[in-house]
Design a protein around this motif. Structure first.
Motif, PDB file in Angstrom:
ATOM      1  N   CYS A  76       0.811  -1.227   0.000  1.00  0.00           N
ATOM      2  CA  CYS A  76       0.000   0.000   0.000  1.00  0.00           C
ATOM      3  C   CYS A  76       0.843   1.275   0.000  1.00  0.00           C
ATOM      4  O   CYS A  76       0.388   2.316  -0.455  1.00  0.00           O
ATOM      5  CB  CYS A  76      -0.925   0.019   1.211  1.00  0.00           C
ATOM      6  SG  CYS A  76      -2.162  -1.297   1.164  1.00  0.00           S
ATOM      7  N   HIS A  77       2.063   1.191   0.529  1.00  0.00           N
ATOM      8  CA  HIS A  77       2.979   2.340   0.585  1.00  0.00           C
ATOM      9  C   HIS A  77       4.173   1.976  -0.293  1.00  0.00           C
ATOM     10  O   HIS A  77       5.183   1.451   0.184  1.00  0.00           O
ATOM     11  CB  HIS A  77       3.414   2.622   2.025  1.00  0.00           C
ATOM     12  CG  HIS A  77       2.272   2.869   2.957  1.00  0.00           C
ATOM     13  ND1 HIS A  77       1.592   4.061   3.010  1.00  0.00           N
ATOM     14  CD2 HIS A  77       1.689   2.057   3.876  1.00  0.00           C
ATOM     15  CE1 HIS A  77       0.639   3.977   3.923  1.00  0.00           C
ATOM     16  NE2 HIS A  77       0.676   2.769   4.461  1.00  0.00           N
ATOM     17  N   SER A  78       4.050   2.254  -1.592  1.00  0.00           N
ATOM     18  CA  SER A  78       4.985   1.783  -2.614  1.00  0.00           C
ATOM     19  C   SER A  78       6.406   2.287  -2.428  1.00  0.00           C
ATOM     20  O   SER A  78       6.646   3.340  -1.841  1.00  0.00           O
ATOM     21  CB  SER A  78       4.491   2.227  -3.995  1.00  0.00           C
ATOM     22  OG  SER A  78       3.197   1.717  -4.228  1.00  0.00           O
ATOM     23  N   ASP A  83       6.697   6.388  -2.361  1.00  0.00           N
ATOM     24  CA  ASP A  83       5.634   6.740  -3.298  1.00  0.00           C
ATOM     25  C   ASP A  83       4.282   6.370  -2.704  1.00  0.00           C
ATOM     26  O   ASP A  83       4.190   5.470  -1.868  1.00  0.00           O
ATOM     27  CB  ASP A  83       5.812   5.978  -4.629  1.00  0.00           C
ATOM     28  CG  ASP A  83       7.115   6.309  -5.330  1.00  0.00           C
ATOM     29  OD1 ASP A  83       7.473   7.500  -5.388  1.00  0.00           O
ATOM     30  OD2 ASP A  83       7.777   5.367  -5.812  1.00  0.00           O
ATOM     31  N   GLY A  85       0.547   4.748  -2.892  1.00  0.00           N
ATOM     32  CA  GLY A  85      -0.127   3.616  -3.525  1.00  0.00           C
ATOM     33  C   GLY A  85      -1.561   3.698  -3.052  1.00  0.00           C
ATOM     34  O   GLY A  85      -2.181   4.756  -3.101  1.00  0.00           O
TER      35      GLY A  85
END
Length: 132
Positions: A76-78, A83, A85
């Motif tokens: 979820c937190h790329s 980045d 997500g």
């Protein structure tokens, strides 16, 4: 000529009454270089309008936290939080250890609560704090 308000002050009258509530200074401060910074312990707004909360320390291991993050949070937190997500970008957001810990423990938005506990929680908090 005396200093206004200081000459005949009653020290007992100047004491904070027992049980009185206190207020944290939320006003922006200016550092020694002239840059505006949040007051120590003040809530600030991170990227995306999220309140960051006051301070807190991270007691975990950053490298172990990065590994946990890669296996549990990166979906979820790329790009290791660099980045956005499904979840927001975490890097550079100004979040505090206290806020990170509370969010992992309690969840937020689509993020479920309790994704980490114990040493894993300490470690992931240290990692996310390291990318702030």
């Amino acid at each position: 000529m005396g200093t206004a308000g200081c000459v005949d002050s009653d020290k007992e009258a100047a004491k904070t009454p027992e049980g009185a509530s206190t207020v944290t200074n939320q006003a922006p401060q200016t550092d020694s270089t002239g840059k505006t910074v949040p007051a120590p312990g003040a809530e600030t707004t991170a990227e995306g309008g999220e309140t960051t909360g006051g301070g807190g320390e991270a007691a975990g291991d950053v490298a172990a936290g990065q590994e946990f993050f890669a296996n549990t949070c990166q979906g979820c937190h790329s790009n290791l939080g660099q980045d956005a997500g499904v979840g927001p970008k975490l890097a550079g957001g100004g979040r505090t250890a206290d806020l990170i810990r509370a969010t992992v423990e309690q969840g937020k938005g689509v993020m479920p609560p309790g994704l980490a506990s114990g040493a894993d929680l300490d470690n992931v908090v240290a990692f996310v704090l390291s990318i702030q």
